[in-house]
Scaffold this active site. Sequence first.
Site, PDB file in Angstrom:
ATOM      1  N   ARG A  18     -37.428  59.683 -58.595  1.00  0.00           N
ATOM      2  CA  ARG A  18     -38.601  57.782 -58.849  1.00  0.00           C
ATOM      3  C   ARG A  18     -39.293  58.607 -60.574  1.00  0.00           C
ATOM      4  NH1 ARG A  18     -36.564  56.121 -55.181  1.00  0.00           N
ATOM      5  NH2 ARG A  18     -37.884  55.325 -53.246  1.00  0.00           N
TER       6      ARG A  18
ATOM      7  N   HIS B 134     -32.225  51.915 -61.974  1.00  0.00           N
ATOM      8  CA  HIS B 134     -32.332  52.185 -61.097  1.00  0.00           C
ATOM      9  C   HIS B 134     -30.622  51.789 -60.299  1.00  0.00           C
ATOM     10  CE1 HIS B 134     -36.488  53.186 -58.478  1.00  0.00           C
ATOM     11  NE2 HIS B 134     -35.155  53.581 -57.442  1.00  0.00           N
TER      12      HIS B 134
END
Length: 312
Positions: A227, A275
């Site tokens: 993250r 991502h």
Amino acid sequence: MEIIFYHPTFNAAWWVNALEKALPHARVREWKVGDNNPADYALVWQPPVEMLAGRRLKAVFALGAGGDAILSKLNAHPEMLDASIPLFRLEDTGMGLQMQEYAVSQVLHWFRRFDDYQALKNQALWKPLPEYTREEFSVGIMGAGVLGAKVAESLQAWGFPLRCWSRSRKSWPGVESYVGREELHAFLNQTRVLINLLPNTAQTVGIINSELLDQLPDGAYVLNLARGVHVQEADLLAALDSGKLKGAMLDVFSQEPLPQESPLWRHPRVAMTPHIAAVTRPAEAIDYISRTITQLEKGEPVTGQVDRARGY
């Protein structure tokens, strides 16, 4: 059995059809604003509060590798999901293989000095460089869950010294295990490549900061696959500028999409992807969800439930 589905970008019609094929006795519908009809299960990603609030569900499935997106919203809106309703995350569902591909390719990229050769190519310089040895290229994995185990397994075949750091001791063959804050320094000070696969919890936010980076060997590398909030981006850039870090590969960021003005775009030793390290593969996700729902209906034991207290 009634199932509701919500995802802001997925093709809802495909998911509804696939779920009904996998669970012939279920009726599946895409949730839309104003739908307060009963449901037994909810499949969601970043759901509106009103979708889940007040519902008497048997379980909720987060359509990703972690449940942090729902848990963070629960912190602000505790009424969204009753504490008695189990929350599940997708277990692997093809993400393990994707993480293996990404991690192995990047470790080899640095090990074979392709980053250095690209820099030489940009200067039109023909210059063979000294090779690194595997013994000096220890890889440390922060986070020893399903994905961390997969990455460690894939790197073993390449002969790199491996270590992991987590809440509890692991007994993975060929991997040194370090536990807790008291063993973090010992984990870091021999880690040449740091791979982050930690869960997103209150304890891990901002963990990759100047204090942590200073404990790595000079010329280390950071690969963030977890993250964006784990990394203090200003500290990472400072470590790159000072030479403490030789390179960083980032798939996740504190703000996504990454703003155009971010200095990460322009730093010569930062590589990035948007991502995509491990995305949800629909067919494998459907298989896991349908299998787990069937087990729940039969009262059988299941895996993949998020521990709300721990945050993962």
